[in-house]
Design a protein around this motif. Structure first.
Motif, PDB file in Angstrom:
ATOM      1  N   UNK A  25       0.843  -1.200   0.000  1.00  0.00           N
ATOM      2  CA  UNK A  25       0.000   0.000   0.000  1.00  0.00           C
ATOM      3  C   UNK A  25       0.878   1.251   0.000  1.00  0.00           C
ATOM      4  N   UNK A  26       0.573   2.174  -0.895  1.00  0.00           N
ATOM      5  CA  UNK A  26       1.331   3.416  -1.001  1.00  0.00           C
ATOM      6  C   UNK A  26       1.304   4.168   0.323  1.00  0.00           C
ATOM      7  N   UNK A  27       2.445   4.721   0.687  1.00  0.00           N
ATOM      8  CA  UNK A  27       2.540   5.529   1.895  1.00  0.00           C
ATOM      9  C   UNK A  27       2.708   4.737   3.179  1.00  0.00           C
ATOM     10  N   UNK A  28       2.850   3.414   3.085  1.00  0.00           N
ATOM     11  CA  UNK A  28       2.958   2.604   4.302  1.00  0.00           C
ATOM     12  C   UNK A  28       4.357   2.040   4.531  1.00  0.00           C
ATOM     13  N   UNK A  29       5.303   2.330   3.637  1.00  0.00           N
ATOM     14  CA  UNK A  29       6.642   1.753   3.755  1.00  0.00           C
ATOM     15  C   UNK A  29       7.487   2.556   4.739  1.00  0.00           C
ATOM     16  N   UNK A  30       8.153   1.838   5.661  1.00  0.00           N
ATOM     17  CA  UNK A  30       9.087   2.479   6.584  1.00  0.00           C
ATOM     18  C   UNK A  30      10.283   1.564   6.788  1.00  0.00           C
ATOM     19  N   UNK A  31      11.423   2.148   7.101  1.00  0.00           N
ATOM     20  CA  UNK A  31      12.632   1.372   7.374  1.00  0.00           C
ATOM     21  C   UNK A  31      12.668   1.092   8.868  1.00  0.00           C
ATOM     22  N   UNK A  32      12.677  -0.183   9.238  1.00  0.00           N
ATOM     23  CA  UNK A  32      12.729  -0.545  10.655  1.00  0.00           C
ATOM     24  C   UNK A  32      14.146  -0.882  11.103  1.00  0.00           C
ATOM     25  N   UNK A  33      15.032  -1.226  10.172  1.00  0.00           N
ATOM     26  CA  UNK A  33      16.442  -1.479  10.470  1.00  0.00           C
ATOM     27  C   UNK A  33      17.230  -1.368   9.176  1.00  0.00           C
ATOM     28  N   UNK A  37      22.259   4.004   4.855  1.00  0.00           N
ATOM     29  CA  UNK A  37      21.175   4.897   4.409  1.00  0.00           C
ATOM     30  C   UNK A  37      20.947   4.888   2.901  1.00  0.00           C
ATOM     31  N   UNK A  38      21.987   4.654   2.106  1.00  0.00           N
ATOM     32  CA  UNK A  38      21.810   4.593   0.658  1.00  0.00           C
ATOM     33  C   UNK A  38      20.963   3.382   0.282  1.00  0.00           C
ATOM     34  N   UNK A  39      21.235   2.247   0.916  1.00  0.00           N
ATOM     35  CA  UNK A  39      20.436   1.055   0.659  1.00  0.00           C
ATOM     36  C   UNK A  39      19.005   1.239   1.150  1.00  0.00           C
ATOM     37  N   UNK A  40      18.829   1.969   2.246  1.00  0.00           N
ATOM     38  CA  UNK A  40      17.479   2.239   2.769  1.00  0.00           C
ATOM     39  C   UNK A  40      16.649   2.990   1.747  1.00  0.00           C
ATOM     40  N   UNK A  41      17.238   4.025   1.168  1.00  0.00           N
ATOM     41  CA  UNK A  41      16.519   4.824   0.166  1.00  0.00           C
ATOM     42  C   UNK A  41      16.156   3.970  -1.040  1.00  0.00           C
ATOM     43  N   UNK A  42      17.105   3.148  -1.502  1.00  0.00           N
ATOM     44  CA  UNK A  42      16.837   2.293  -2.659  1.00  0.00           C
ATOM     45  C   UNK A  42      15.745   1.281  -2.340  1.00  0.00           C
ATOM     46  N   UNK A  43      15.800   0.683  -1.153  1.00  0.00           N
ATOM     47  CA  UNK A  43      14.803  -0.324  -0.772  1.00  0.00           C
ATOM     48  C   UNK A  43      13.401   0.285  -0.744  1.00  0.00           C
ATOM     49  N   UNK A  44      13.284   1.510  -0.243  1.00  0.00           N
ATOM     50  CA  UNK A  44      11.972   2.174  -0.215  1.00  0.00           C
ATOM     51  C   UNK A  44      11.460   2.433  -1.626  1.00  0.00           C
ATOM     52  N   UNK A  45      12.363   2.749  -2.543  1.00  0.00           N
ATOM     53  CA  UNK A  45      11.948   2.988  -3.929  1.00  0.00           C
ATOM     54  C   UNK A  45      11.434   1.721  -4.602  1.00  0.00           C
ATOM     55  N   UNK A  46      12.084   0.600  -4.357  1.00  0.00           N
ATOM     56  CA  UNK A  46      11.676  -0.637  -5.033  1.00  0.00           C
ATOM     57  C   UNK A  46      10.536  -1.359  -4.322  1.00  0.00           C
ATOM     58  N   UNK A  47      10.187  -0.939  -3.113  1.00  0.00           N
ATOM     59  CA  UNK A  47       9.135  -1.633  -2.351  1.00  0.00           C
ATOM     60  C   UNK A  47       7.820  -1.697  -3.118  1.00  0.00           C
ATOM     61  N   UNK A  48       7.510  -0.667  -3.876  1.00  0.00           N
ATOM     62  CA  UNK A  48       6.271  -0.653  -4.643  1.00  0.00           C
ATOM     63  C   UNK A  48       6.212  -1.704  -5.737  1.00  0.00           C
ATOM     64  N   UNK A  49       7.364  -2.251  -6.127  1.00  0.00           N
ATOM     65  CA  UNK A  49       7.407  -3.294  -7.156  1.00  0.00           C
ATOM     66  C   UNK A  49       7.286  -4.699  -6.573  1.00  0.00           C
ATOM     67  N   UNK A  50       7.347  -4.815  -5.251  1.00  0.00           N
ATOM     68  CA  UNK A  50       7.260  -6.132  -4.620  1.00  0.00           C
ATOM     69  C   UNK A  50       5.835  -6.665  -4.672  1.00  0.00           C
ATOM     70  N   UNK A  51       5.703  -7.983  -4.784  1.00  0.00           N
ATOM     71  CA  UNK A  51       4.392  -8.638  -4.784  1.00  0.00           C
ATOM     72  C   UNK A  51       4.407  -9.763  -3.761  1.00  0.00           C
ATOM     73  N   UNK A  52       3.297  -9.926  -3.043  1.00  0.00           N
ATOM     74  CA  UNK A  52       3.180 -10.911  -1.984  1.00  0.00           C
ATOM     75  C   UNK A  52       1.880 -11.687  -2.120  1.00  0.00           C
ATOM     76  N   UNK A  53       1.808 -12.798  -1.438  1.00  0.00           N
ATOM     77  CA  UNK A  53       0.543 -13.512  -1.293  1.00  0.00           C
ATOM     78  C   UNK A  53      -0.185 -12.845  -0.136  1.00  0.00           C
TER      79      UNK A  53
END
Length: 89
Positions: A25-33, A37-53
């Motif tokens: 869901x848009x706007x719900x991504x947060x870094x918990x650990x 910081x560079x990897x954190x920013x990248x991970x937040x950007x790609x989170x929208x492309x992830x798919x789950x059951x």
């Protein structure tokens, strides 16, 4: 430490809400650990492309809070310069 160094490893844990279709869901991504910081920013950007059951309650899909660990390993690709070709008459 540079994320461009060969063999660099890092980890980011994202918290997010997964909707009934299995999308983040848009706007719900947060870094918990995070280890970087560079990897954190990248991970937040790609989170929208992830798919789950999606999670199920009484056999029906529901929105659910999830934590997703992401691990990164950098590999530097070293390419040889292109060969020189001579055109002979």
């Amino acid at each position: 430490m540079s994320v461009h160094r060969d063999g660099y490893k890092g980890k980011v844990v994202l918290g997010m809400v997964i909707d009934t279709s299995g999308r983040v869901m848009a706007g719900t991504v947060s870094v918990t650990a995070s280890t970087d910081p560079t990897l954190s920013a990248w991970a937040c950007l790609v989170a929208g492309d992830l798919r789950f059951t999606p999670a199920l309650v009484a056999n029906r899909p529901v929105n659910a809070l999830s934590e997703q660990p992401l691990s990164f390993t950098a590999t530097v690709i070293r390419r040889r310069p292109p060969a020189l070709y001579l055109k002979l008459p």
